[in-house]
Write an enzyme that holds these catalytic residues in place. Structure first.
Site, PDB file in Angstrom:
ATOM      1  N   HIS A  73       0.827  -1.222   0.000  1.00  0.00           N
ATOM      2  CA  HIS A  73       0.000   0.000   0.000  1.00  0.00           C
ATOM      3  C   HIS A  73       0.861   1.272   0.000  1.00  0.00           C
ATOM      4  O   HIS A  73       0.517   2.272   0.632  1.00  0.00           O
ATOM      5  CB  HIS A  73      -0.959   0.032   1.195  1.00  0.00           C
ATOM      6  CG  HIS A  73      -1.952  -1.084   1.210  1.00  0.00           C
ATOM      7  ND1 HIS A  73      -3.233  -0.970   0.717  1.00  0.00           N
ATOM      8  CD2 HIS A  73      -1.852  -2.361   1.658  1.00  0.00           C
ATOM      9  CE1 HIS A  73      -3.874  -2.113   0.864  1.00  0.00           C
ATOM     10  NE2 HIS A  73      -3.059  -2.985   1.426  1.00  0.00           N
ATOM     11  N   ASN A 146     -10.260  -2.956   2.457  1.00  0.00           N
ATOM     12  CA  ASN A 146      -9.976  -2.920   1.020  1.00  0.00           C
ATOM     13  C   ASN A 146     -11.270  -2.709   0.250  1.00  0.00           C
ATOM     14  O   ASN A 146     -12.358  -2.773   0.823  1.00  0.00           O
ATOM     15  CB  ASN A 146      -9.352  -4.255   0.577  1.00  0.00           C
ATOM     16  CG  ASN A 146      -7.883  -4.379   0.945  1.00  0.00           C
ATOM     17  OD1 ASN A 146      -7.199  -3.384   1.159  1.00  0.00           O
ATOM     18  ND2 ASN A 146      -7.402  -5.612   1.013  1.00  0.00           N
ATOM     19  N   HIS A 337      -3.931   0.783  11.972  1.00  0.00           N
ATOM     20  CA  HIS A 337      -3.737  -0.507  12.636  1.00  0.00           C
ATOM     21  C   HIS A 337      -5.097  -1.111  12.980  1.00  0.00           C
ATOM     22  O   HIS A 337      -5.859  -0.496  13.731  1.00  0.00           O
ATOM     23  CB  HIS A 337      -2.917  -0.273  13.917  1.00  0.00           C
ATOM     24  CG  HIS A 337      -2.619  -1.517  14.702  1.00  0.00           C
ATOM     25  ND1 HIS A 337      -2.781  -2.784  14.193  1.00  0.00           N
ATOM     26  CD2 HIS A 337      -2.161  -1.680  15.965  1.00  0.00           C
ATOM     27  CE1 HIS A 337      -2.452  -3.666  15.107  1.00  0.00           C
ATOM     28  NE2 HIS A 337      -2.071  -3.028  16.196  1.00  0.00           N
ATOM     29  N   TYR A 360       0.977  -4.353  12.123  1.00  0.00           N
ATOM     30  CA  TYR A 360       0.856  -2.915  11.809  1.00  0.00           C
ATOM     31  C   TYR A 360       1.702  -2.033  12.720  1.00  0.00           C
ATOM     32  O   TYR A 360       2.349  -1.100  12.244  1.00  0.00           O
ATOM     33  CB  TYR A 360      -0.620  -2.486  11.786  1.00  0.00           C
ATOM     34  CG  TYR A 360      -1.315  -3.017  10.542  1.00  0.00           C
ATOM     35  CD1 TYR A 360      -1.612  -4.379  10.422  1.00  0.00           C
ATOM     36  CD2 TYR A 360      -1.643  -2.196   9.482  1.00  0.00           C
ATOM     37  CE1 TYR A 360      -2.210  -4.885   9.279  1.00  0.00           C
ATOM     38  CE2 TYR A 360      -2.244  -2.696   8.332  1.00  0.00           C
ATOM     39  CZ  TYR A 360      -2.530  -4.036   8.243  1.00  0.00           C
ATOM     40  OH  TYR A 360      -3.108  -4.536   7.108  1.00  0.00           O
TER      41      TYR A 360
HETATM   42 FE1  HDD Z   1      -2.473  -4.867   5.396  1.00  0.00          FE
HETATM   43  C1  HDD Z   1      -1.056  -1.819   5.154  1.00  0.00           C
HETATM   44  C2  HDD Z   1      -5.470  -3.598   4.280  1.00  0.00           C
HETATM   45  C3  HDD Z   1      -3.807  -8.043   5.267  1.00  0.00           C
HETATM   46  C4  HDD Z   1       0.269  -6.054   6.876  1.00  0.00           C
HETATM   47  N1  HDD Z   1      -3.127  -3.069   4.821  1.00  0.00           N
HETATM   48  C5  HDD Z   1      -2.391  -1.922   4.778  1.00  0.00           C
HETATM   49  C6  HDD Z   1      -3.183  -0.835   4.304  1.00  0.00           C
HETATM   50  C7  HDD Z   1      -4.429  -1.332   4.054  1.00  0.00           C
HETATM   51  C8  HDD Z   1      -4.390  -2.734   4.386  1.00  0.00           C
HETATM   52  C9  HDD Z   1      -5.627  -0.576   3.545  1.00  0.00           C
HETATM   53  C10 HDD Z   1      -2.710   0.586   4.088  1.00  0.00           C
HETATM   54  C11 HDD Z   1      -2.970   1.450   5.287  1.00  0.00           C
HETATM   55  C12 HDD Z   1      -2.581   2.873   4.979  1.00  0.00           C
HETATM   56  O1  HDD Z   1      -3.230   3.483   4.122  1.00  0.00           O
HETATM   57  O2  HDD Z   1      -1.617   3.338   5.586  1.00  0.00           O
HETATM   58  N2  HDD Z   1      -4.252  -5.667   4.818  1.00  0.00           N
HETATM   59  C13 HDD Z   1      -5.372  -4.963   4.487  1.00  0.00           C
HETATM   60  C14 HDD Z   1      -6.491  -5.874   4.395  1.00  0.00           C
HETATM   61  C15 HDD Z   1      -6.019  -7.116   4.662  1.00  0.00           C
HETATM   62  C16 HDD Z   1      -4.609  -6.985   4.931  1.00  0.00           C
HETATM   63  C17 HDD Z   1      -7.908  -5.448   4.090  1.00  0.00           C
HETATM   64  C18 HDD Z   1      -6.748  -8.423   4.699  1.00  0.00           C
HETATM   65  C19 HDD Z   1      -7.991  -8.540   4.980  1.00  0.00           C
HETATM   66  N3  HDD Z   1      -1.860  -6.714   5.939  1.00  0.00           N
HETATM   67  C20 HDD Z   1      -2.570  -7.904   5.832  1.00  0.00           C
HETATM   68  C21 HDD Z   1      -1.823  -8.962   6.458  1.00  0.00           C
HETATM   69  C22 HDD Z   1      -0.663  -8.403   6.943  1.00  0.00           C
HETATM   70  C23 HDD Z   1      -0.715  -6.990   6.592  1.00  0.00           C
HETATM   71  C24 HDD Z   1      -2.291 -10.399   6.573  1.00  0.00           C
HETATM   72  C25 HDD Z   1       0.476  -9.015   7.700  1.00  0.00           C
HETATM   73  C26 HDD Z   1       0.403 -10.097   8.394  1.00  0.00           C
HETATM   74  N4  HDD Z   1      -0.679  -4.092   5.843  1.00  0.00           N
HETATM   75  C27 HDD Z   1       0.288  -4.753   6.521  1.00  0.00           C
HETATM   76  C28 HDD Z   1       1.460  -3.871   6.911  1.00  0.00           C
HETATM   77  C29 HDD Z   1       1.031  -2.486   6.322  1.00  0.00           C
HETATM   78  C30 HDD Z   1      -0.315  -2.797   5.699  1.00  0.00           C
HETATM   79  C31 HDD Z   1       2.798  -4.397   6.528  1.00  0.00           C
HETATM   80  C32 HDD Z   1       2.003  -1.765   5.407  1.00  0.00           C
HETATM   81  C33 HDD Z   1       1.975  -0.324   5.832  1.00  0.00           C
HETATM   82  C34 HDD Z   1       1.224  -0.311   7.066  1.00  0.00           C
HETATM   83  O3  HDD Z   1       0.815  -1.587   7.375  1.00  0.00           O
HETATM   84  O4  HDD Z   1       1.008   0.644   7.773  1.00  0.00           O
HETATM   85  O5  HDD Z   1       1.572  -3.829   8.279  1.00  0.00           O
END
Ligand code: HDD
Length: 673
Positions: A73, A146, A337, A360
């Protein structure tokens, strides 16, 4: 009152806002400087001096301007707004921001793509992130969702594998912001739980027309808890007031070249124009005792709860009404988060959610450089926060006093945990029992039924788009074996689907499987969405010497809340026959048909030869993209020359019908031409 005055978050942010206009230039220590162009040197042509603190400070700061982009993202765009509850949800949850009709809560929403880098194009075929931070009176609540209601995998331990597979391949970092490559499809074929999500990913949902025209989903099943301690399973939905609309793949690819910021610009402009994006909040609620009454596991994140079976209750509206002042300070530094919850909202045992609850905060530590990211202005709650956490990089709070531990008597044992009755968060006391195992529940094992449900629910046009998308994506894979494995996998979904793909790829059609699943869910098809002309963009091709009738057309468009933009063969302004002038927004050099939802052509020929060549090209391309085309005056003869008469969505000299065509947006019955 302006948004600025009304909103608690805005009032808080105001204390951090600085406008440098008209101010003297200083160093970061506040020292006014008399010069900012020349470094300090020993003589005009001499070496620079180490003593030059201004040079050193300016370059050092610049050298450290970048922070790691989000690992997923990375490319996003955000806005401020407000959420208003329609009714009290007290029977289901004690969350204060949902407790009474009319209650308003400031929000900050960040939309994103998943796979691309920060500088990638907006129109990648990808899932869109839809993350909302509610600044409630009880602390921040983040709904990190999402625009697709299911996910690729069922357990968070596979998330790094999924992302490694979809990101550019590690040996050559190709391709950018695209899933059309071998490693992604190799992952899909070897992890068949992806089947349902892939159907969405290859549907029109993955190329939305606008962030304003897509749904949002919390994806997981969460838990609501009311004052009495009674719990419910809940899924969250955002429903865009303008309906759910997409571009087509050919447009998406052209848009990425023409205007890689197309969706950012769209959101920014809409807010600047006062055409505020709106989304209604919807809830699907299942009683605890009904947990096992479905033919899927309600905790499985690869499953939807069909809206026809579990209706979506609309409970409030979010309006985005303010752009950020500074992209980095707000959009880049915002930290979401799923674990940021408020009393009345709790988690379930969905193993994907459980892993997210770790990831997160961890990611913010590297991205934002330490544990104090909650103090950044955009992340601060609007309610007070007190605890014994101290120090760390970039600490801003000056905690006075001697005590930073619990329990204590020197500060009367404060800050003190408070009871549930006084607003203290208490985790829902779910009974848990079992052996420690690394396993998937058998109730998570059906990967194809809902993929078929999705396929069955699509219109013929949508089905064709899915076949085309598969053919594009697999066509880009170098390994034929991967194409074959994927075909074989999706033969578990539908035979027509794999037949269409196999023909395009020149592969053998997999053997027909015995699939008797005929159920469909009309709510899944964009063919059934709301159709509105509001905020659509019409490109008007017009040159000097136009007839004044154009003004009545523009009036009709404005009345329908449509945004007309003038395209001509020169910049500046153009004049009507009677000498009235209108400003030109674009020339053929700066705009392209794909930037508009509809084209209106006014003159046959303009003052420069470019007009004769480019105007028909605009019309042809809009036609190929199934868009409404209008003509007035001798613009009609351009359509005639192109053979475009008596066609649905091609309207001459009728403003009302043209507005209706703009609302219809696409006319899919043009394939013969
Ligand atoms: Fe995630 C970012 C949505 C599964 C780990 N995720 C992130 C963002 C969104 C989502 C919208 C961007 C937030 C922003 O605008 O700053 N993610 C989802 C959805 C998931 C999902 C709807 C499944 C239903 N994500 C998911 C899993 C993991 C992560 C299974 C790790 C185990 N996601 C992250 C992250 C991020 C992230 C690495 C990257 C930047 C952040 O968190 O702040 O932690």
């Amino acid at each position: 009152m302006s948004n600025q005055e009304q909103n608690k978050k805005n009032q808080q942010l105001d204390k951090f806002r600085v406008n440098d206009k008209g101010k003297a230039l200083t160093t970061n220590q506040g020292l006014k400087m008399n010069e900012d162009e020349f470094s300090l040197k020993a003589g005009d042509r001499g070496p620079s001096l180490l003593e030059d603190f201004h040079l050193r400070e300016k370059i050092t700061h610049f050298d450290h301007e970048r922070i790691p982009e989000r690992v997923v993202h990375a490319r996003g765009f955000a806005a401020h707004g407000e959420f208003e509850a329609y009714e009290s949800l007290a029977p289901y949850t004690k969350a204060d921001f949902l407790s009474e009709a009319g209650k308003k809560t400031p929000v900050f929403v960040r939309f994103s793509t998943v796979a691309g880098s920060r500088g990638s194009g907006d129109l990648a075929r990808d899932v869109r992130g839809f993350a909302t931070k509610f600044y409630t009176d009880e602390g921040n609540y983040d709904l990190v969702g999402n625009n697709i209601p299911v996910f690729f995998i069922q357990d968070g331990i596979k998330f790094p594998d999924l992302i490694h597979a979809v990101k550019p391949e590690p040996h050559n970092e190709i391709p950018q912001a695209a899933s059309a490559h071998d490693t992604f499809w190799d992952f899909v074929a070897n992890n068949q739980e992806t089947a349902h999500m892939i159907m969405w990913h290859l549907s029109d949902r993955a190329i939305p027309r606008s962030f304003r025209m897509m749904e949002g989903f919390g994806v997981h099943t969460f838990r609501f808890v009311n004052e009495e301690g009674q719990a419910f399973f809940v899924k969250f939905h955002w429903k865009p007031v303008l309906g759910v609309h997409s571009v087509i793949w050919d447009e998406a690819q052209k848009l990425n070249g023409n205007d890689p910021d197309f969706q950012r610009r769209d959101l920014y402009d809409a807010i600047e124009n006062g055409q505020y994006p709106e989304y209604e909040l919807g809830l699907q609620i299942i009683k605890e005792e009904d947990e096992f009454n479905f033919d899927f596991d309600i905790l499985d994140p690869t499953k939807i709860w069909p809206e026809e079976d579990v209706p979506v209750k609309i409970v409030g509206k979010m309006t985005l009404n303010q752009n950020v002042d500074n992209y980095f300070a707000e959009t880049e530094q915002v930290a979401f988060h799923p674990g940021h919850v408020v009393p009345g909202i709790d988690f379930t045992n969905d193993p994907l959610l459980q892993a997210r609850l770790f990831s997160y905060t961890d990611t913010q530590l590297i991205r934002l450089g330490g544990p104090n990211f909650h103090e950044l202005p955009i992340n601060r709650p609007v309610c007070p926060f007190h605890n014994n956490q101290r120090d760390g990089y970039g600490r801003q709070t000056i905690n006075s006093g001697q005590v930073s531990y619990h329990k204590n008597s020197l500060a009367d044992n404060t800050p003190t945990p408070v009871s549930e009755e006084e607003g203290g968060y208490k985790h829902y006391q779910e009974k848990v029992e079992g052996k420690k195992v690394r396993a998937r529940s058998v109730s998570f094992e059906d990967h194809f039924t809902q993929a078929a449900l999705f396929w069955n629910s699509m219109s013929d046009v949508e089905k064709q788009h899915i076949i085309d998308a598969f053919s594009f994506e697999l066509g880009k894979c170098q390994e034929v074996a991967i194409r074959e494995q994927v075909l074989d996998m999706f033969s578990n979904v539908n035979h027509d689907l794999v037949t269409g793909i196999a023909e395009n790829l020149g592969l053998a059609v997999p053997k027909k499987k015995d699939i008797n699943y005929t159920k469909s869910s009309p709510a899944l098809s964009q063919a059934n969405t709301k159709k509105k002309a509001d905020t659509r963009k019409v490109g008007i091709i017009v040159s000097d010497g136009f007839d004044e009738e154009l003004f009545s057309y523009i009036k009709a468009l404005n009345k329908a809340n449509i945004n007309p933009e003038i395209i001509s063969d020169h910049q500046g302004s153009i004049s009507s026959k009677g000498g009235s002038k209108i400003p030109v927004h674009h020339t053929f050099m700066t705009a392209d048909s794909v930037l508009f939802d509809a084209i209106l052509i006014v003159n046959k020929e303009g003052t420069k030869p470019l007009f004769t060549k480019e105007a028909p090209n605009f019309v042809k391309e809009a036609y190929m993209h199934y868009k409404p085309i209008g003509a007035i005056q001798d613009g009609a003869s351009v359509l005639h020359d192109l053979g475009l008469t008596d066609e649905k969505g091609v309207v001459t000299n009728n403003a009302k019908q043209f507005v209706e065509a703009v609302a219809e947006a696409r006319f899919w019955n043009r394939d013969g031409k």
